[in-house]
Scaffold this motif. Structure first.
Motif, short mmCIF file in Angstrom:
data_model
loop_
_atom_site.label_atom_id
_atom_site.label_comp_id
_atom_site.label_asym_id
_atom_site.label_seq_id
_atom_site.Cartn_x
_atom_site.Cartn_y
_atom_site.Cartn_z
N LEU A 78 0.83 -1.21 0.00
CA LEU A 78 0.00 0.00 0.00
C LEU A 78 0.86 1.25 0.00
CD1 LEU A 78 -2.85 -0.99 2.48
CD2 LEU A 78 -3.06 -0.60 0.02
N SER A 79 1.96 1.22 0.79
CA SER A 79 2.86 2.37 0.83
C SER A 79 3.39 2.66 -0.56
CB SER A 79 4.03 2.11 1.77
OG SER A 79 3.58 1.89 3.07
N PHE A 80 3.80 1.59 -1.26
CA PHE A 80 4.35 1.78 -2.59
C PHE A 80 3.33 2.32 -3.56
CE2 PHE A 80 8.33 -0.14 -1.65
CZ PHE A 80 9.14 0.57 -2.50
N MET A 81 2.11 1.81 -3.45
CA MET A 81 1.08 2.29 -4.37
C MET A 81 0.77 3.76 -4.10
SD MET A 81 -1.52 -0.78 -5.13
CE MET A 81 -1.47 -1.60 -3.56
N LEU A 82 0.76 4.14 -2.82
CA LEU A 82 0.51 5.54 -2.49
C LEU A 82 1.61 6.42 -3.10
CD1 LEU A 82 -0.98 7.78 -0.93
CD2 LEU A 82 0.45 7.24 1.04
N MET A 83 2.86 5.98 -2.91
CA MET A 83 3.98 6.76 -3.43
C MET A 83 3.91 6.84 -4.95
SD MET A 83 7.87 6.20 -2.33
CE MET A 83 9.14 7.23 -3.03
N ALA A 84 3.63 5.70 -5.59
CA ALA A 84 3.56 5.69 -7.06
C ALA A 84 2.44 6.60 -7.54
CB ALA A 84 3.36 4.27 -7.55
N ALA A 85 1.27 6.49 -6.90
CA ALA A 85 0.14 7.32 -7.31
C ALA A 85 0.50 8.80 -7.21
CB ALA A 85 -1.08 7.01 -6.44
N ILE A 86 1.15 9.17 -6.10
CA ILE A 86 1.50 10.57 -5.91
C ILE A 86 2.53 11.01 -6.94
CG2 ILE A 86 2.69 12.15 -4.35
CD1 ILE A 86 1.13 10.90 -2.08
N LEU A 87 3.56 10.18 -7.16
CA LEU A 87 4.61 10.57 -8.11
C LEU A 87 4.04 10.73 -9.52
CD1 LEU A 87 7.80 8.60 -7.01
CD2 LEU A 87 7.37 11.06 -6.92
N ILE A 88 3.14 9.81 -9.91
CA ILE A 88 2.56 9.90 -11.26
C ILE A 88 1.73 11.18 -11.38
CG2 ILE A 88 0.86 8.87 -12.82
CD1 ILE A 88 1.85 6.12 -11.76
#
Lengths: 298, 261
Positions: A273-283
């Protein structure tokens, strides 16, 4: 204040080649720290995200098995909170922009000799603890507080209704808590506008609105981009406002990650979940910065 | 009246924004004088008792002490490391500049919960128990970037002629740095240290992940919010507010005096 100026402005003078090894000696300790305690943990977290429970069945013990389906499971279990985090953070960012822009504009152009004092006053509220401020909002919006009393008097709220433990309270708290991250970059970019460009605009028969639309706002765009990012990013990952001001139906992705980590000791799901949050924000950040046409963030 | 309003609309708006900004502060301060029993949620009468006995609530001063210690150590390390990076970026050309810039920017663009969770996962994997030092390490990590950008901005704003003048007057490179550059950058370093301390002191999310059973001031407020926060927490919050405001205003006063000379 200065840091925001730096976020919106590329550093100017770079000159003087001295000993070629000097910059590396200066960089090594700090960068080593970031590698050890920022980059490596992220890589480590990536590893954790594809682990599965150990055969022993012991709670909190996981072994690496490269199970990428963890991401799908994690997402389907927290889709609602994910979406809610993005929506709340977007609303809070837009509200903060609406509050901060005129405020930053007034300080930059209308405050005269009071400019520095007003700037200090903008940041001052944030010298009290983030948590105390959030708790204060709980009291202000609470059933015995002034806001509810006024709204009930005006019959906007029914006698049984309240404001706390609601999405409204969560977004209110988020908007307030990240406000200086919006106001300071806006101020920094507005303050750098040469007043002569505004005069030139009115000399060319533009009225106030046209000048703002065609001159002031485009010139302040780097501040708008920096401010919205600096507000949106912490807001999307926040879970304090949701915990203190919300109810079980306003839980955000931060609440889920925290609970996975501490209550359920489900490290792989929390990591995914942490990674998906980070990826979503970066994108989102990359698309947004592209669109806004400013890449001068550092 | 209507004309006055349309002319001063933006000022009225700014005034209202300031009112909004200060409402929670007024609340926090007012309730530090509340004669609260256990719960400080409703007003029960005025008292100085909380201010006379700020450590009266169990654990509150212990938590404050931890926050001050962590903030002090983390600020010191982050300010030194960050200032060094800022000088490298501000004063030198070298390969990999943009990569370094990216590495400085990334921690600021990463949600705190990701920073906190990833560090804790690493500490657990390494068999290190969360507590005081892991928290210090975490705070240094997220403060470095803010120090770098603050000090870098100050270095970029320096007039290169001052250093050239020093060199023209036969100062060596080291002397120029010590007697001209460093004093000029000092306000930026000081500002960066203040920023780092306030970020560290106020941090909850990353601390919550990495501090284990150690209680910091924000953690104390969070934990006690379920049962009711003692008014002593408001006393400490108000004191920090007044102290920080005094430091910033004093700094502004000093720098405006200096500029006049």
């Amino acid at each position: 204040m200065a840091f925001v100026a730096a976020v919106t402005k590329r550093s100017g003078a770079v000159r003087g080649i001295k000993r070629p090894s000097t910059p590396y000696l200066l960089l090594i300790p700090g960068l080593a720290w970031l590698f050890m305690f920022f980059i490596y943990p992220l890589i480590n977290l990536a590893g954790t995200s594809t682990q599965t429970p150990a055969d022993s069945g012991e709670v909190g013990v996981y072994v690496q098995s490269f199970r990428f389906a963890n991401y799908i499971d994690a997402f389907s279990g927290a889709r609602e909170q994910f979406l809610r985090s993005i929506i709340y953070a977007l609303i809070a960012t837009l509200l903060a922009l609406a509050i901060s822009y005129p405020l930053a504009y007034a300080i930059a152009f209308k405050s005269g000799k009071w400019k520095n004092l007003l700037l200090v006053l903008v940041v001052a509220p944030f010298f009290t603890s983030f948590l105390l401020r959030t708790v204060a909002w709980k009291q202000i919006l609470g059933n015995e507080g002034p806001v509810v009393a006024v709204l009930k008097f005006l019959h906007i709220l029914g006698p049984q209704a309240g404001l706390t433990a609601s999405a409204f309270a969560v977004v209110t708290g988020m908007t307030y808590n990240f406000l200086p991250f919006m106001t300071l970059p806006l101020y920094a970019s507005l303050e750098r506008i040469d007043p002569r460009t505004l005069e030139a605009s009115s000399d060319l028969y533009a009225n106030g609105i046209t000048t703002f639309r065609k001159v002031t706002f485009p010139l302040s765009l780097p501040g708008v981009v920096a401010g919205t990012l600096l507000t949106f990013i912490p807001a999307a990952g926040d879970y304090i406002n949701a915990t203190l001001l919300g109810n079980p139906r306003t839980k955000m992705i931060g609440n889920v990650i925290e609970a996975r980590f501490f209550d359920i000791v489900d490290y792989p799901t929390a990591a995914a979940l942490s990674f998906m949050l980070m990826a979503a924000i970066l994108i989102m950040v990359m698309v947004y910065v592209r669109k806004a046409g400013t890449e001068e963030l550092v | 009246m209507k004309r006055w309003l349309s002319k001063n609309l933006i000022k009225v708006y700014a005034f209202l924004a300031f009112v909004y900004l200060f409402i929670p502060i007024a609340y926090t301060m007012a309730f530090s004088f509340n004669n609260a029993g256990k719960s400080n949620l409703t007003w029960r009468g005025f008292t100085f008792a909380n201010w006379q006995n700020p450590c009266g609530a169990p654990q509150v001063c212990n938590a404050l002490g931890n926050s001050l210690k962590i903030g002090g150590i983390a600020t010191l390390i982050a300010t030194i490391l960050g200032t060094m990076i800022a000088f490298a970026l501000g004063r030198h050309r070298f390969r990999g500049r943009s990569a370094v810039n990216l590495l400085i920017f990334l921690p600021m663009a990463t949600p705190e919960i990701v920073l906190g969770a990833s560090l804790l996962a690493m500490f657990l994997n390494l068999g290190i128990n969360p507590g005081f030092w892991p928290t210090v390490i975490a705070h240094v990590m997220f403060c470095i970037s803010f120090v770098v950008v603050t000090v870098k901005a100050r270095i970029a704003s320096l007039d290169p002629k001052l250093e050239e003048a020093a060199m023209d007057l036969y100062a060596t490179e080291a002397e120029t740095f010590r007697r001209v550059t460093l004093p000029l950058v000092m306000p930026g370093i000081f500002g960066a240290a203040l920023l780092a301390f306030s970020l560290s002191f106020d941090d909850f999310i990353i601390t919550n992940f990495n501090s284990g059973t150690l209680t910091t001031f924000p953690k104390f407020v969070y934990i006690s919010s379920a049962r009711g926060i003692p008014p002593q927490a408001n006393v400490i919050g108000s004191t920090m507010f007044i102290l920080a405001l005094a430091i910033v205003l004093a700094g502004q006063f000093v720098s405006s005096r200096k500029n006049r000379v």
